[in-house]
Scaffold this motif. Sequence first.
Motif, PDB file in Angstrom:
ATOM      1  N   SER A  15       3.042  -5.954   2.264  1.00  0.00           N
ATOM      2  CA  SER A  15       3.240  -4.499   2.317  1.00  0.00           C
ATOM      3  C   SER A  15       4.062  -4.012   1.126  1.00  0.00           C
ATOM      4  CB  SER A  15       3.925  -4.108   3.624  1.00  0.00           C
ATOM      5  OG  SER A  15       3.117  -4.413   4.735  1.00  0.00           O
ATOM      6  N   ILE A  16       5.096  -4.790   0.754  1.00  0.00           N
ATOM      7  CA  ILE A  16       5.907  -4.414  -0.409  1.00  0.00           C
ATOM      8  C   ILE A  16       5.070  -4.497  -1.675  1.00  0.00           C
ATOM      9  CG2 ILE A  16       7.854  -5.123  -1.859  1.00  0.00           C
ATOM     10  CD1 ILE A  16       9.312  -5.974   0.695  1.00  0.00           C
ATOM     11  N   ALA A  17       4.281  -5.567  -1.785  1.00  0.00           N
ATOM     12  CA  ALA A  17       3.425  -5.733  -2.969  1.00  0.00           C
ATOM     13  C   ALA A  17       2.460  -4.570  -3.110  1.00  0.00           C
ATOM     14  CB  ALA A  17       2.670  -7.061  -2.875  1.00  0.00           C
ATOM     15  N   GLU A  18       1.922  -4.130  -1.986  1.00  0.00           N
ATOM     16  CA  GLU A  18       0.987  -3.004  -2.019  1.00  0.00           C
ATOM     17  C   GLU A  18       1.696  -1.723  -2.469  1.00  0.00           C
ATOM     18  OE1 GLU A  18      -2.002  -0.583   1.029  1.00  0.00           O
ATOM     19  OE2 GLU A  18      -0.989  -2.422   1.687  1.00  0.00           O
ATOM     20  N   MET A  58       4.293  -1.438  -4.337  1.00  0.00           N
ATOM     21  CA  MET A  58       4.787  -1.515  -5.714  1.00  0.00           C
ATOM     22  C   MET A  58       3.690  -1.892  -6.714  1.00  0.00           C
ATOM     23  SD  MET A  58       8.621  -3.162  -5.260  1.00  0.00           S
ATOM     24  CE  MET A  58       8.937  -2.915  -7.024  1.00  0.00           C
ATOM     25  N   ASP A  59       2.449  -1.933  -6.236  1.00  0.00           N
ATOM     26  CA  ASP A  59       1.297  -2.254  -7.106  1.00  0.00           C
ATOM     27  C   ASP A  59       1.448  -3.628  -7.760  1.00  0.00           C
ATOM     28  OD1 ASP A  59       0.006   0.183  -6.621  1.00  0.00           O
ATOM     29  OD2 ASP A  59       1.222   1.187  -8.153  1.00  0.00           O
ATOM     30  N   LEU A  60       1.940  -4.599  -6.990  1.00  0.00           N
ATOM     31  CA  LEU A  60       2.051  -5.973  -7.490  1.00  0.00           C
ATOM     32  C   LEU A  60       0.746  -6.707  -7.218  1.00  0.00           C
ATOM     33  CD1 LEU A  60       5.625  -6.816  -6.117  1.00  0.00           C
ATOM     34  CD2 LEU A  60       5.027  -6.078  -8.443  1.00  0.00           C
ATOM     35  N   THR A  61       0.405  -7.652  -8.085  1.00  0.00           N
ATOM     36  CA  THR A  61      -0.868  -8.357  -7.947  1.00  0.00           C
ATOM     37  C   THR A  61      -0.808  -9.431  -6.865  1.00  0.00           C
ATOM     38  OG1 THR A  61      -0.219  -9.896  -9.704  1.00  0.00           O
ATOM     39  CG2 THR A  61      -1.496  -7.943 -10.343  1.00  0.00           C
ATOM     40  N   GLU A  62       0.394  -9.907  -6.495  1.00  0.00           N
ATOM     41  CA  GLU A  62       0.517 -10.917  -5.451  1.00  0.00           C
ATOM     42  C   GLU A  62       1.836 -10.728  -4.692  1.00  0.00           C
ATOM     43  OE1 GLU A  62       0.290 -14.716  -7.273  1.00  0.00           O
ATOM     44  OE2 GLU A  62       1.829 -14.286  -8.773  1.00  0.00           O
ATOM     45  N   VAL A  69       8.752   4.218   3.212  1.00  0.00           N
ATOM     46  CA  VAL A  69       8.543   3.596   4.513  1.00  0.00           C
ATOM     47  C   VAL A  69       7.636   2.383   4.341  1.00  0.00           C
ATOM     48  CG1 VAL A  69       7.654   3.889   6.848  1.00  0.00           C
ATOM     49  CG2 VAL A  69       8.845   5.777   5.713  1.00  0.00           C
ATOM     50  N   VAL A  70       8.154   1.215   4.720  1.00  0.00           N
ATOM     51  CA  VAL A  70       7.393  -0.031   4.624  1.00  0.00           C
ATOM     52  C   VAL A  70       7.377  -0.680   6.005  1.00  0.00           C
ATOM     53  CG1 VAL A  70       7.180  -2.289   3.532  1.00  0.00           C
ATOM     54  CG2 VAL A  70       8.079  -0.346   2.223  1.00  0.00           C
ATOM     55  N   ASP A  71       6.197  -0.868   6.556  1.00  0.00           N
ATOM     56  CA  ASP A  71       6.045  -1.470   7.891  1.00  0.00           C
ATOM     57  C   ASP A  71       6.890  -0.742   8.933  1.00  0.00           C
ATOM     58  OD1 ASP A  71       4.248  -3.343   6.948  1.00  0.00           O
ATOM     59  OD2 ASP A  71       5.802  -4.836   6.509  1.00  0.00           O
ATOM     60  N   GLY A  72       6.914   0.572   8.834  1.00  0.00           N
ATOM     61  CA  GLY A  72       7.579   1.379   9.841  1.00  0.00           C
ATOM     62  C   GLY A  72       9.072   1.553   9.684  1.00  0.00           C
ATOM     63  N   ARG A  73       9.644   1.109   8.570  1.00  0.00           N
ATOM     64  CA  ARG A  73      11.074   1.296   8.367  1.00  0.00           C
ATOM     65  C   ARG A  73      11.355   1.682   6.926  1.00  0.00           C
ATOM     66  NH1 ARG A  73      13.703  -3.443   6.265  1.00  0.00           N
ATOM     67  NH2 ARG A  73      12.242  -5.172   5.962  1.00  0.00           N
ATOM     68  N   ASN A  74      12.459   2.404   6.741  1.00  0.00           N
ATOM     69  CA  ASN A  74      12.834   2.821   5.390  1.00  0.00           C
ATOM     70  C   ASN A  74      13.301   1.631   4.567  1.00  0.00           C
ATOM     71  OD1 ASN A  74      12.295   5.535   5.883  1.00  0.00           O
ATOM     72  ND2 ASN A  74      14.388   5.965   6.578  1.00  0.00           N
ATOM     73  N   MET A  75      12.863   1.602   3.301  1.00  0.00           N
ATOM     74  CA  MET A  75      13.221   0.489   2.417  1.00  0.00           C
ATOM     75  C   MET A  75      13.376   1.004   1.003  1.00  0.00           C
ATOM     76  SD  MET A  75      11.363  -3.198   2.250  1.00  0.00           S
ATOM     77  CE  MET A  75      12.305  -4.630   1.710  1.00  0.00           C
ATOM     78  N   THR A  76      14.367   0.468   0.296  1.00  0.00           N
ATOM     79  CA  THR A  76      14.606   0.861  -1.086  1.00  0.00           C
ATOM     80  C   THR A  76      13.738   0.030  -2.016  1.00  0.00           C
ATOM     81  OG1 THR A  76      16.900   1.433  -0.541  1.00  0.00           O
ATOM     82  CG2 THR A  76      16.350   1.190  -2.870  1.00  0.00           C
ATOM     83  N   LEU A  77      12.862   0.676  -2.742  1.00  0.00           N
ATOM     84  CA  LEU A  77      11.957  -0.001  -3.676  1.00  0.00           C
ATOM     85  C   LEU A  77      12.267   0.427  -5.103  1.00  0.00           C
ATOM     86  CD1 LEU A  77       8.563   0.372  -1.744  1.00  0.00           C
ATOM     87  CD2 LEU A  77      10.244  -1.491  -1.609  1.00  0.00           C
TER      88      LEU A  77
END
Length: 389
Positions: free
Chosen positions: A285-288, A290-294, A322-330
Amino acid sequence: MSDTNTSRLPLYIAATSLIVLLVLAGLSTFVYIQTQSELSDLRERMTELQSRIELIDGSGSNGIRDQKVYALTEKSVVQILNKQTGLDGLEPTASGSGFIYDKKGNIITNYHVIEEAETIEVTFLDGETVKAVLIGADPYSDLAVLKVETSQEKLKQVTLGNSSELSVGDTIYAVGAPFGLSWSLTKGVVSQIGRTLPTSGGYSVVGVIQVDAAINPGNSGGPLLNSLAEVVGVNTAIQSETGMFSGVGFAISSVLIQKVVPSLIEKGRYDHSWVGIAGSDVTPSIAEKMDLTESRGFLVISVVEDSPAERAGIRSGNKTEVVDGRNMTLGGDVITHIDNKTVRKLEDLLAYLEYQTEPGDKIILRTIRDGQILDIEVTLGVRPPPQTE
């Protein structure tokens, strides 16, 4: 020369001869005692060597091998009592195990066994109990070194093995005092290696050995042995919902012991390498987001002020999503390599820092920032002590 002096000459000679004879007799006695002691020590070493050779040869049944492992170790294991002031004066607060590290009286145990102790007592196999002094402790590795003053005959040091040679399925033994039942032996196998165990200050011990040998309260600080009766770890914790052993035990590796203990003896502390970042393993979910390839690597969420990371220019997160239903700093750097070693998750980063570096070393962190790959040089600092509430 007068007649008086002449008559006294034989007396002087006799007195001098007597003194010389007494000195020689004393030296002979001393040499004899020392020789007998050394011969006794040599015989004990030869017996131990013969037992180890038999273990290497694999002679005897499994039961006989178990007995030999125990016999080679029992005199090296001690019981430890942590006493603190209570309503009735000094009272036992915690107990555990330990083992003799060297002939100087240094004993290894867990930090949590002697934490906040006002008095520490050590009991040997023959029942003798002596007071011990804490000479070094490291909450981050959960290791501590005590020192005792006793006869050399009691200081039967262990043989340290190499935990990096362990494989899943290898036979191991735990010796200690579960529930105060001193000098108990349990047997099992290595369930896995390279585990991570949470410890003080939000950090973790890495490279931990997972075993299925029964480890219970009181085993902490005792030796984990391989089939050659070599110490390959310090029994430290269990994973259980009841507080009792449920088939999952953990031990601090002997590789970490060999790094930490000499420093504890020399300086009273061990300095761990420190970068000064906090974050999260990269998930799909984080990779998606942040547009990461893996989905691998470690996402930096925050950077400690005035830390090695801040001075090197490592970037922390700068936006909340919001990542997987919770706030996250990216938006922070994603660490993918350390000195060309792949970082799949935080454990890889911590293991490299712990086992391959020292404070003051320079490392190269390869990061992904806004889709670009950057190599950032970081000069490692010393991890601050755990904060006490």
